[in-house]
Design a protein around this motif. Structure first.
Motif, PDB file in Angstrom:
ATOM      1  N   LYS A  81       0.529  -1.029  -0.162  1.00 35.21           N
ATOM      2  CA  LYS A  81      -0.063   0.216  -0.328  1.00 35.21           C
ATOM      3  C   LYS A  81       0.623   1.209  -0.327  1.00 35.21           C
ATOM      4  O   LYS A  81       0.263   2.403   0.206  1.00 35.21           O
ATOM      5  CB  LYS A  81      -0.858   0.043   1.301  1.00 35.21           C
ATOM      6  N   TYR A  82       2.450   1.263   0.195  1.00 33.61           N
ATOM      7  CA  TYR A  82       2.720   2.401   0.116  1.00 33.61           C
ATOM      8  C   TYR A  82       4.222   2.554  -0.245  1.00 33.61           C
ATOM      9  O   TYR A  82       4.981   1.185  -0.758  1.00 33.61           O
ATOM     10  CB  TYR A  82       3.802   2.475   1.874  1.00 33.61           C
ATOM     11  N   ILE A  83       3.802   3.328  -1.650  1.00 34.84           N
ATOM     12  CA  ILE A  83       5.061   3.695  -2.343  1.00 34.84           C
ATOM     13  C   ILE A  83       6.321   4.599  -1.395  1.00 34.84           C
ATOM     14  O   ILE A  83       5.936   6.284  -1.342  1.00 34.84           O
ATOM     15  CB  ILE A  83       4.910   4.188  -3.857  1.00 34.84           C
ATOM     16  N   ILE A  84       7.533   4.663  -1.113  1.00 36.89           N
ATOM     17  CA  ILE A  84       8.586   5.620  -1.099  1.00 36.89           C
ATOM     18  C   ILE A  84       9.070   6.040  -2.182  1.00 36.89           C
ATOM     19  O   ILE A  84       9.702   6.091  -2.665  1.00 36.89           O
ATOM     20  CB  ILE A  84       8.887   4.570  -0.194  1.00 36.89           C
ATOM     21  N   ARG A  85       9.539   8.035  -2.143  1.00 41.92           N
ATOM     22  CA  ARG A  85       9.927   8.316  -2.844  1.00 41.92           C
ATOM     23  C   ARG A  85      10.725   8.883  -1.876  1.00 41.92           C
ATOM     24  O   ARG A  85      10.268  10.316  -1.427  1.00 41.92           O
ATOM     25  CB  ARG A  85       9.219   8.963  -3.623  1.00 41.92           C
ATOM     26  N   GLY A  86      11.841   9.624  -3.210  1.00 44.06           N
ATOM     27  CA  GLY A  86      13.147  10.655  -1.588  1.00 44.06           C
ATOM     28  C   GLY A  86      13.093  12.079  -3.187  1.00 44.06           C
ATOM     29  O   GLY A  86      12.622  11.834  -4.038  1.00 44.06           O
ATOM     30  N   LEU A  87      13.107  12.714  -2.429  1.00 45.79           N
ATOM     31  CA  LEU A  87      13.249  14.266  -2.772  1.00 45.79           C
ATOM     32  C   LEU A  87      14.681  14.516  -2.458  1.00 45.79           C
ATOM     33  O   LEU A  87      15.274  14.547  -1.097  1.00 45.79           O
ATOM     34  CB  LEU A  87      11.757  14.455  -1.825  1.00 45.79           C
ATOM     35  N   ARG A  88      14.737  15.359  -3.724  1.00 45.21           N
ATOM     36  CA  ARG A  88      15.858  16.769  -3.554  1.00 45.21           C
ATOM     37  C   ARG A  88      16.207  17.855  -3.644  1.00 45.21           C
ATOM     38  O   ARG A  88      15.953  18.639  -2.903  1.00 45.21           O
ATOM     39  CB  ARG A  88      16.859  16.071  -4.907  1.00 45.21           C
ATOM     40  N   ALA A  89      14.685  18.127  -4.679  1.00 47.84           N
ATOM     41  CA  ALA A  89      14.989  19.587  -4.768  1.00 47.84           C
ATOM     42  C   ALA A  89      13.111  19.853  -5.436  1.00 47.84           C
ATOM     43  O   ALA A  89      12.179  18.704  -5.047  1.00 47.84           O
ATOM     44  CB  ALA A  89      15.548  20.197  -5.523  1.00 47.84           C
ATOM     45  N   VAL A  90      13.206  21.452  -4.944  1.00 44.97           N
ATOM     46  CA  VAL A  90      11.498  21.750  -5.624  1.00 44.97           C
ATOM     47  C   VAL A  90      11.512  20.494  -6.381  1.00 44.97           C
ATOM     48  O   VAL A  90       9.910  20.215  -7.086  1.00 44.97           O
ATOM     49  CB  VAL A  90      11.633  23.221  -5.884  1.00 44.97           C
ATOM     50  N   VAL A  91      11.750  20.788  -8.132  1.00 46.66           N
ATOM     51  CA  VAL A  91      12.018  19.822  -9.426  1.00 46.66           C
ATOM     52  C   VAL A  91      11.525  18.426  -9.235  1.00 46.66           C
ATOM     53  O   VAL A  91      10.550  17.902  -9.465  1.00 46.66           O
ATOM     54  CB  VAL A  91      13.022  20.307 -10.458  1.00 46.66           C
ATOM     55  N   ASP A  92      12.158  18.297  -8.020  1.00 48.56           N
ATOM     56  CA  ASP A  92      11.389  16.606  -8.100  1.00 48.56           C
ATOM     57  C   ASP A  92       9.869  16.360  -7.177  1.00 48.56           C
ATOM     58  O   ASP A  92       9.178  15.789  -7.478  1.00 48.56           O
ATOM     59  CB  ASP A  92      13.024  15.459  -6.514  1.00 48.56           C
ATOM     60  N   TYR A  93      10.140  17.883  -6.637  1.00 48.35           N
ATOM     61  CA  TYR A  93       8.994  17.690  -5.772  1.00 48.35           C
ATOM     62  C   TYR A  93       7.224  17.661  -6.370  1.00 48.35           C
ATOM     63  O   TYR A  93       6.771  16.817  -6.846  1.00 48.35           O
ATOM     64  CB  TYR A  93       8.529  18.293  -4.785  1.00 48.35           C
ATOM     65  N   GLU A  94       7.479  18.478  -7.180  1.00 40.46           N
ATOM     66  CA  GLU A  94       6.740  18.769  -8.333  1.00 40.46           C
ATOM     67  C   GLU A  94       6.407  17.279  -9.424  1.00 40.46           C
ATOM     68  O   GLU A  94       5.311  17.012  -9.487  1.00 40.46           O
ATOM     69  CB  GLU A  94       7.115  20.277  -9.261  1.00 40.46           C
ATOM     70  N   TYR A  95       7.572  16.867  -9.908  1.00 41.97           N
ATOM     71  CA  TYR A  95       7.497  15.862 -10.857  1.00 41.97           C
ATOM     72  C   TYR A  95       6.376  14.276 -10.028  1.00 41.97           C
ATOM     73  O   TYR A  95       5.818  13.748 -10.168  1.00 41.97           O
ATOM     74  CB  TYR A  95       8.795  15.416 -11.616  1.00 41.97           C
ATOM     75  N   GLU A  96       7.034  14.064  -8.411  1.00 42.11           N
ATOM     76  CA  GLU A  96       6.664  12.971  -7.683  1.00 42.11           C
ATOM     77  C   GLU A  96       5.527  13.365  -7.083  1.00 42.11           C
ATOM     78  O   GLU A  96       4.408  12.498  -6.911  1.00 42.11           O
ATOM     79  CB  GLU A  96       7.858  13.068  -7.053  1.00 42.11           C
ATOM     80  N   LEU A  97       4.547  14.334  -7.039  1.00 39.80           N
ATOM     81  CA  LEU A  97       3.516  14.930  -6.314  1.00 39.80           C
ATOM     82  C   LEU A  97       2.358  14.032  -7.706  1.00 39.80           C
ATOM     83  O   LEU A  97       2.126  13.648  -7.381  1.00 39.80           O
ATOM     84  CB  LEU A  97       3.405  16.416  -6.266  1.00 39.80           C
ATOM     85  N   SER A  98       2.789  14.754  -8.899  1.00 34.16           N
ATOM     86  CA  SER A  98       1.962  14.008  -9.721  1.00 34.16           C
ATOM     87  C   SER A  98       1.683  12.740 -10.285  1.00 34.16           C
ATOM     88  O   SER A  98       0.878  12.205 -10.640  1.00 34.16           O
ATOM     89  CB  SER A  98       3.076  15.119 -11.531  1.00 34.16           C
ATOM     90  N   LEU A  99       2.820  11.740  -9.815  1.00 38.92           N
ATOM     91  CA  LEU A  99       2.976  10.570  -9.580  1.00 38.92           C
ATOM     92  C   LEU A  99       2.332  10.652  -9.528  1.00 38.92           C
ATOM     93  O   LEU A  99       1.576   8.675  -8.479  1.00 38.92           O
ATOM     94  CB  LEU A  99       4.382  10.035 -10.038  1.00 38.92           C
ATOM     95  N   ALA A 100       2.633  10.954  -7.672  1.00 38.64           N
ATOM     96  CA  ALA A 100       1.798  10.319  -6.075  1.00 38.64           C
ATOM     97  C   ALA A 100       0.396  10.882  -6.085  1.00 38.64           C
ATOM     98  O   ALA A 100      -0.546   9.695  -6.288  1.00 38.64           O
ATOM     99  CB  ALA A 100       2.618  11.521  -5.117  1.00 38.64           C
ATOM    100  N   TYR A 101      -0.290  11.086  -7.298  1.00 36.82           N
ATOM    101  CA  TYR A 101      -1.570  11.385  -7.325  1.00 36.82           C
ATOM    102  C   TYR A 101      -2.220  10.555  -8.378  1.00 36.82           C
ATOM    103  O   TYR A 101      -3.009  10.116  -8.158  1.00 36.82           O
ATOM    104  CB  TYR A 101      -1.837  12.717  -7.380  1.00 36.82           C
ATOM    105  N   GLY A 102      -1.341  10.400  -9.625  1.00 38.59           N
ATOM    106  CA  GLY A 102      -1.771   9.510 -10.664  1.00 38.59           C
ATOM    107  C   GLY A 102      -2.373   8.412  -9.718  1.00 38.59           C
ATOM    108  O   GLY A 102      -2.436   7.098  -9.599  1.00 38.59           O
ATOM    109  N   ASN A 103      -0.700   7.573  -8.963  1.00 36.51           N
ATOM    110  CA  ASN A 103      -0.394   6.227  -8.517  1.00 36.51           C
ATOM    111  C   ASN A 103      -1.801   6.395  -7.725  1.00 36.51           C
ATOM    112  O   ASN A 103      -2.273   4.998  -7.403  1.00 36.51           O
ATOM    113  CB  ASN A 103       0.579   6.087  -7.665  1.00 36.51           C
ATOM    114  N   PHE A 104      -2.769   6.988  -6.717  1.00 37.15           N
ATOM    115  CA  PHE A 104      -3.383   7.153  -5.799  1.00 37.15           C
ATOM    116  C   PHE A 104      -4.533   7.133  -6.576  1.00 37.15           C
ATOM    117  O   PHE A 104      -5.609   5.983  -5.875  1.00 37.15           O
ATOM    118  CB  PHE A 104      -3.394   8.298  -5.397  1.00 37.15           C
TER     119      PHE A 104
END
Length: 160
Positions: free
Chosen positions: A83-106
């Motif tokens: 039920k859980y995906i772990i993602r690492g974040l380095r910078a704001v650019v990562d956050y925008e990309y990873e957030l879109s993936l998180a919402y998509g996977n959800f």
């Protein structure tokens, strides 16, 4: 959190990846590390070579299972009841990309799969596989970024 998954291309696995994996492994009973075959990315190493480097780099973390995977990650996670995906974040650019993936996977998991973000440790904020590959091409120092086994594999591959 019982079972979690951390995925990536790992071309190659860096100490930054390993740091996130170590920290994530303390948050769950078992952490699946999925080495992805992403058809939209051109990799330096084959899927099998990347999996080998990941396994060697993580052999001291006992609750980690390394797999290789092609396809929709959510489908694999449903098969494993993860039920859980772990993602690492380095910078704001990562956050925008990873957030879109998180919402998509959800959404595609019918609101079953959550994403947990772990911020990169300060010493790894700027480390990426892309930077490491470029350093290797110019025979740069890799000790701060890669484990010795991975350095050897990268140096050999760059010579080819």
């Amino acid at each position: 959190m019982k079972l979690a998954l951390y995925s990536g291309t790992f071309d190659p696995i860096t100490k930054g990846h390993k740091d996130i994996i170590k920290r994530a492994s303390r948050m769950c009973d078992k952490l699946i590390v999925a080495v992805l075959n992403n058809v939209s990315k051109k990799t330096l190493f084959t899927l099998e070579e990347r999996k080998d480097m990941v396994e060697k780099s993580l052999e001291d973390i006992l609750n980690v299972e390394v797999i290789e995977y092609s396809g929709l990650l959510v489908d694999y996670m449903k098969q494993r009841d993860c039920k859980y995906i772990i993602r690492g974040l380095r910078a704001v650019v990562d956050y925008e990309y990873e957030l879109s993936l998180a919402y998509g996977n959800f959404d595609i998991s019918e609101k079953e799969i959550e994403t947990v973000f772990i911020p990169a440790s300060k010493q790894f904020l700027y480390v990426s596989s892309t930077i490491v590959r470029e350093l290797a091409v110019y025979n740069g120092k890799l000790d701060d970024y890669l484990d010795s086994y991975v350095i050897e594999k990268v140096r050999d591959k760059v010579k080819e």
